[in-house]
Every structure is written in C-alpha cells, then in structure tokens.
Design a protein around this motif. Sequence first.
Motif, PDB file in Angstrom:
ATOM      1  N   VAL A 167      19.775  -2.279   0.875  1.00  0.00           N
ATOM      2  CA  VAL A 167      18.973  -1.181   0.494  1.00  0.00           C
ATOM      3  C   VAL A 167      17.913  -0.571   1.852  1.00  0.00           C
ATOM      4  CG1 VAL A 167      18.222  -1.387  -1.257  1.00  0.00           C
ATOM      5  CG2 VAL A 167      16.204  -2.119  -0.274  1.00  0.00           C
ATOM      6  N   TYR A 168      18.190   0.718   1.571  1.00  0.00           N
ATOM      7  CA  TYR A 168      17.444   1.371   2.278  1.00  0.00           C
ATOM      8  C   TYR A 168      16.122   2.390   2.065  1.00  0.00           C
ATOM      9  CZ  TYR A 168      20.594   1.009   6.346  1.00  0.00           C
ATOM     10  OH  TYR A 168      21.959   0.113   7.456  1.00  0.00           O
ATOM     11  N   LEU A 169      14.960   2.155   2.009  1.00  0.00           N
ATOM     12  CA  LEU A 169      13.928   3.230   0.977  1.00  0.00           C
ATOM     13  C   LEU A 169      13.460   4.457   2.183  1.00  0.00           C
ATOM     14  CD1 LEU A 169      12.828   0.097  -0.564  1.00  0.00           C
ATOM     15  CD2 LEU A 169      14.311   1.343  -1.431  1.00  0.00           C
ATOM     16  N   TRP A 170      13.162   5.597   1.302  1.00  0.00           N
ATOM     17  CA  TRP A 170      12.687   6.418   1.606  1.00  0.00           C
ATOM     18  C   TRP A 170      11.419   6.507   0.185  1.00  0.00           C
ATOM     19  CZ3 TRP A 170      17.501   5.677   2.803  1.00  0.00           C
ATOM     20  CH2 TRP A 170      17.506   6.530   4.529  1.00  0.00           C
ATOM     21  N   GLY A 190       9.727   9.953  -0.131  1.00  0.00           N
ATOM     22  CA  GLY A 190       8.887  11.237  -0.230  1.00  0.00           C
ATOM     23  C   GLY A 190       9.882  11.247   1.268  1.00  0.00           C
ATOM     24  N   SER A 191       9.313  11.859   2.029  1.00  0.00           N
ATOM     25  CA  SER A 191      10.284  12.422   3.831  1.00  0.00           C
ATOM     26  C   SER A 191      10.461  11.301   4.636  1.00  0.00           C
ATOM     27  CB  SER A 191       9.603  13.856   4.015  1.00  0.00           C
ATOM     28  OG  SER A 191       7.942  12.638   4.795  1.00  0.00           O
ATOM     29  N   ILE A 192       9.361   9.651   4.254  1.00  0.00           N
ATOM     30  CA  ILE A 192       9.369   8.424   4.911  1.00  0.00           C
ATOM     31  C   ILE A 192      11.099   7.774   4.780  1.00  0.00           C
ATOM     32  CG2 ILE A 192       7.624   6.178   5.419  1.00  0.00           C
ATOM     33  CD1 ILE A 192       5.856   8.001   4.049  1.00  0.00           C
ATOM     34  N   ALA A 193      11.149   7.348   6.247  1.00  0.00           N
ATOM     35  CA  ALA A 193      12.325   6.651   5.927  1.00  0.00           C
ATOM     36  C   ALA A 193      11.737   4.570   5.793  1.00  0.00           C
ATOM     37  CB  ALA A 193      12.896   6.403   6.876  1.00  0.00           C
ATOM     38  N   VAL A 194      11.651   4.094   4.792  1.00  0.00           N
ATOM     39  CA  VAL A 194      10.633   2.706   4.273  1.00  0.00           C
ATOM     40  C   VAL A 194      10.872   1.937   5.546  1.00  0.00           C
ATOM     41  CG1 VAL A 194       9.918   0.874   3.206  1.00  0.00           C
ATOM     42  CG2 VAL A 194       9.984   3.579   2.646  1.00  0.00           C
ATOM     43  N   ASN A 195      12.176   1.670   5.999  1.00  0.00           N
ATOM     44  CA  ASN A 195      12.839   0.772   6.472  1.00  0.00           C
ATOM     45  C   ASN A 195      12.672   1.173   8.343  1.00  0.00           C
ATOM     46  OD1 ASN A 195      14.489   0.998   4.496  1.00  0.00           O
ATOM     47  ND2 ASN A 195      16.079  -0.465   5.165  1.00  0.00           N
ATOM     48  N   ALA A 196      12.672   2.349   9.227  1.00  0.00           N
ATOM     49  CA  ALA A 196      12.382   2.548   9.797  1.00  0.00           C
ATOM     50  C   ALA A 196      10.617   2.595   9.951  1.00  0.00           C
ATOM     51  CB  ALA A 196      12.698   4.051  10.582  1.00  0.00           C
ATOM     52  N   ALA A 197      10.089   3.027   8.605  1.00  0.00           N
ATOM     53  CA  ALA A 197       8.546   2.510   9.822  1.00  0.00           C
ATOM     54  C   ALA A 197       7.823   1.618   9.471  1.00  0.00           C
ATOM     55  CB  ALA A 197       7.838   3.437   7.869  1.00  0.00           C
ATOM     56  N   SER A 253       0.867  -0.791   0.389  1.00  0.00           N
ATOM     57  CA  SER A 253       0.168  -0.371   0.297  1.00  0.00           C
ATOM     58  C   SER A 253       0.746   1.366  -0.040  1.00  0.00           C
ATOM     59  CB  SER A 253      -0.980  -0.310   1.280  1.00  0.00           C
ATOM     60  OG  SER A 253      -0.235   0.056   2.549  1.00  0.00           O
ATOM     61  N   MET A 254       1.831   1.312   0.685  1.00  0.00           N
ATOM     62  CA  MET A 254       2.789   2.201   0.766  1.00  0.00           C
ATOM     63  C   MET A 254       3.684   2.603  -0.974  1.00  0.00           C
ATOM     64  SD  MET A 254       6.568   3.403   3.250  1.00  0.00           S
ATOM     65  CE  MET A 254       5.618   2.686   4.606  1.00  0.00           C
ATOM     66  N   LEU A 255       4.198   1.340  -1.492  1.00  0.00           N
ATOM     67  CA  LEU A 255       4.838   1.707  -2.103  1.00  0.00           C
ATOM     68  C   LEU A 255       4.620   1.309  -3.520  1.00  0.00           C
ATOM     69  CD1 LEU A 255       8.279   0.551  -0.332  1.00  0.00           C
ATOM     70  CD2 LEU A 255       7.768   2.637  -0.944  1.00  0.00           C
ATOM     71  N   MET A 256       3.521  -0.063  -3.379  1.00  0.00           N
ATOM     72  CA  MET A 256       3.962   0.155  -5.583  1.00  0.00           C
ATOM     73  C   MET A 256       3.576   0.628  -6.566  1.00  0.00           C
ATOM     74  SD  MET A 256       3.608  -2.959  -5.740  1.00  0.00           S
ATOM     75  CE  MET A 256       3.252  -4.065  -7.882  1.00  0.00           C
ATOM     76  N   GLN A 257       4.176   0.676  -7.715  1.00  0.00           N
ATOM     77  CA  GLN A 257       4.542   1.214  -8.361  1.00  0.00           C
ATOM     78  C   GLN A 257       5.049   3.302  -8.274  1.00  0.00           C
ATOM     79  OE1 GLN A 257       4.089   0.848 -11.425  1.00  0.00           O
ATOM     80  NE2 GLN A 257       4.061  -1.600 -10.560  1.00  0.00           N
ATOM     81  N   ARG A 258       5.803   3.217  -7.248  1.00  0.00           N
ATOM     82  CA  ARG A 258       6.036   4.432  -6.723  1.00  0.00           C
ATOM     83  C   ARG A 258       7.218   4.397  -6.650  1.00  0.00           C
ATOM     84  NH1 ARG A 258       1.702   3.971  -3.088  1.00  0.00           N
ATOM     85  NH2 ARG A 258      -0.443   5.199  -3.801  1.00  0.00           N
ATOM     86  N   LEU A 259       7.811   5.968  -7.258  1.00  0.00           N
ATOM     87  CA  LEU A 259       9.127   6.217  -7.317  1.00  0.00           C
ATOM     88  C   LEU A 259       9.399   6.455  -5.438  1.00  0.00           C
ATOM     89  CD1 LEU A 259      11.785   7.840  -8.976  1.00  0.00           C
ATOM     90  CD2 LEU A 259      11.223   9.787  -8.330  1.00  0.00           C
ATOM     91  N   VAL A 260      10.946   5.584  -6.120  1.00  0.00           N
ATOM     92  CA  VAL A 260      11.604   5.454  -4.280  1.00  0.00           C
ATOM     93  C   VAL A 260      13.006   5.983  -4.088  1.00  0.00           C
ATOM     94  CG1 VAL A 260      10.127   3.493  -3.252  1.00  0.00           C
ATOM     95  CG2 VAL A 260      11.830   3.077  -4.647  1.00  0.00           C
ATOM     96  N   LEU A 261      13.949   6.308  -3.409  1.00  0.00           N
ATOM     97  CA  LEU A 261      14.917   6.677  -3.256  1.00  0.00           C
ATOM     98  C   LEU A 261      15.873   5.391  -2.694  1.00  0.00           C
ATOM     99  CD1 LEU A 261      15.277  10.256  -2.541  1.00  0.00           C
ATOM    100  CD2 LEU A 261      15.576   9.502  -4.613  1.00  0.00           C
TER     101      LEU A 261
END
Length: 140
Positions: free
Chosen positions: A120-123, A125-132, A95-103
Amino acid sequence: MGRNIKMAMLAMALALFASGTGFAQTANPASAPELGYVVQEAIVVGVLDGNTVTLHFRGDPEGVTRTAKLKSVTASWRGDEGACFVEDSKRFLTSMLMQRLVLIGWDSGDKMDDKGNLLVYLWFGSIAVNAAVVQKGHGW
C-alpha cells in the motif's frame, strides 16, 4: 510507470476524493482481489516495523485486521548493522500513525506480496507516509 508519476496520479485521486466527487469509495475488503484500485480508509491498529502496519478497514467486522507493507519502502532490515535502525523507524511510524485514520492507495501492480501482506501507499492528512519515511531517513 515511474514512481513520481504514480505518486502524482495517486495525489490527484486523493484530491478528487477529498473534494467529494465520489471518484473513490470505501469498499469492504474481503480479499485482495475485491479491494479494487479505489482509495480505502482504515485505522492503523499496529506497527510491526518501519514499513509494516496492521490495519482495520472501515466496513470490515470488528476485530478483522490486515497486515500491510508500505510499497517501495525498505525499513525492516534486521542484522547486526540494522537493529537500531529498525527500532527507530518503527518508533517513527508508531508516533505518526498509531490509532489514526489513514487513506490507502494502490498502484497498478500487485496488491499483495508472496506472504499475503497488502502492498500500500498510505496518507495521513496531507502526508504521503511512504515518502515521509524515506525523506526523514527512516527507510530507503
């Protein structure tokens, strides 16, 4: 180097990237050694479980994808006690990432695990995905 220090360093790199300083650049990741330790951009084209995604890097030929594990996150444990947890964490990432651009950020350690998955560590937008994933209770 502690996890908090690594996260702070990567946050600074991302801030420089966002400010247009040219600190980071997108590379064509033909193989893990060629990825370098620069921030990369990719589209999430698949979520395999709560800590594994499939990425299409900008600059790669269409159809070329890479499997990536979220560094320092465990959310894919399977077993009698973990089956529902695995599906819940997968739904969260989808729900957070599918078909979205990540850093994508890297630490100074290994870029690949023994199975050839990128680490990897993914971001988003401003969300640090690993931490989230961990903070929201979808991994540890």
